[in-house]
Write an enzyme that holds these catalytic residues in place. Sequence first.
Site, short mmCIF file in Angstrom:
data_model
loop_
_atom_site.label_atom_id
_atom_site.label_comp_id
_atom_site.label_asym_id
_atom_site.label_seq_id
_atom_site.Cartn_x
_atom_site.Cartn_y
_atom_site.Cartn_z
N TYR B 17 15.97 4.62 -25.52
CA TYR B 17 16.16 3.83 -24.30
C TYR B 17 15.49 4.45 -23.09
CZ TYR B 17 19.30 1.54 -27.38
OH TYR B 17 19.79 0.86 -28.46
N CYS B 18 15.18 3.59 -22.15
CA CYS B 18 14.53 3.99 -20.90
C CYS B 18 15.21 5.21 -20.32
CB CYS B 18 14.60 2.84 -19.89
SG CYS B 18 13.95 3.23 -18.27
N PRO B 19 14.52 6.27 -19.96
CA PRO B 19 13.06 6.43 -19.99
C PRO B 19 12.56 7.17 -21.25
CG PRO B 19 14.02 8.17 -18.69
CD PRO B 19 15.17 7.41 -19.30
N ASP B 44 12.01 -0.74 -25.87
CA ASP B 44 12.69 -0.87 -24.58
C ASP B 44 11.83 -1.72 -23.64
OD1 ASP B 44 14.94 0.90 -22.78
OD2 ASP B 44 13.33 -0.12 -21.71
#
Lengths: 164, 83
Positions: B17-19, B44
Site C-alpha cells: 500500500y501507498c507509499p 495501489d
Amino acid sequence: MFGHTAQDKQQQLAPLPAPAEATPPATANRLAIVLFSGTIDKLMSASIMATGAAAMGMDVEIFLTNWGALAFRRGDYTSNTRVSADYADYRGTLLEQMAAKKVTSWMENLEGAKEIGNVHITACSHTMTLFDLQLSDLEPIVDEVIGVAAFIEGARDSAMTLYI
Amino acid sequence: MASPVMITREIDARGSYCPGPLMELIRGLKSALEGEVIAVISSDPGSKTDIPLWVQKSGNELIEIESLDGGAARFIVRKHVRK
C-alpha cells in the site's frame, strides 16, 4: 457609544509595524511534524506523510511530544493497538484490515523514510522528564532529545508543518 | 522500429500500500546501475500519480506505464545517468 470614536477604531485596526526580526518566509524544503499522538491511526498517518515528503526530496523534522514520545518507548510499537477514542468504532475494522492486508507498520514506514531521505526524529525534553525517560529508553530511530525552542527554530521556515 | 527496452529487474509490489510501491522503486533504483531499467508492478491506485511525479522530480526517466489486469500497472523506469 462606549466612548469610542470612528477615529479610535481606525487607529486600533492600523497594522502593526513588522518586528525587527521577522519570521523568515516558509520556503525551506522541509516538512515539520509535531507528533503528539500515540495511537496507531495517527502514527500511521504521520509515518506515511514523512515517507512521502522524504521521497519527494524534502527534509523531515519530527518532534515527539506526549503520547507521541511514549509510543517510541523501546518495544512499545510491537504491541501498540491503540486507536484514537474519536474513532473507537473503527478500531476492530482497522486492526483486522491492517492484519489481513499485511500493511507495513508505522515504524517500518519511518525506517524506510530514513533510509531514502533526511529524516530527523527528536523527542521533547519536557515529556522525557515528565515520564522519567532517557534517550536510551526510546527506539534507536529517535536521534536526540531537544527542547521546544530548538524544534521551533528548526521548523520556523519549514514549507509545511503538521500537528498530528 | 526501436529496439525493445531491456528490463534488468522487475519488482512485483502488488498488495503493498501507498507509499510501499514507490519505496520499492526507490530502493530498486538505488541499487541499480546508471542507465539500467527497472519495472515495478503496483496495485495501489496512488502509484499512478506518485510514481510519475517522483520519477520526474528525481531526474529519472519514465519509459512506459502498462495497464495490467485487475487495475494494476507496470511502471518501467530508467535510472538517470549522471553527466
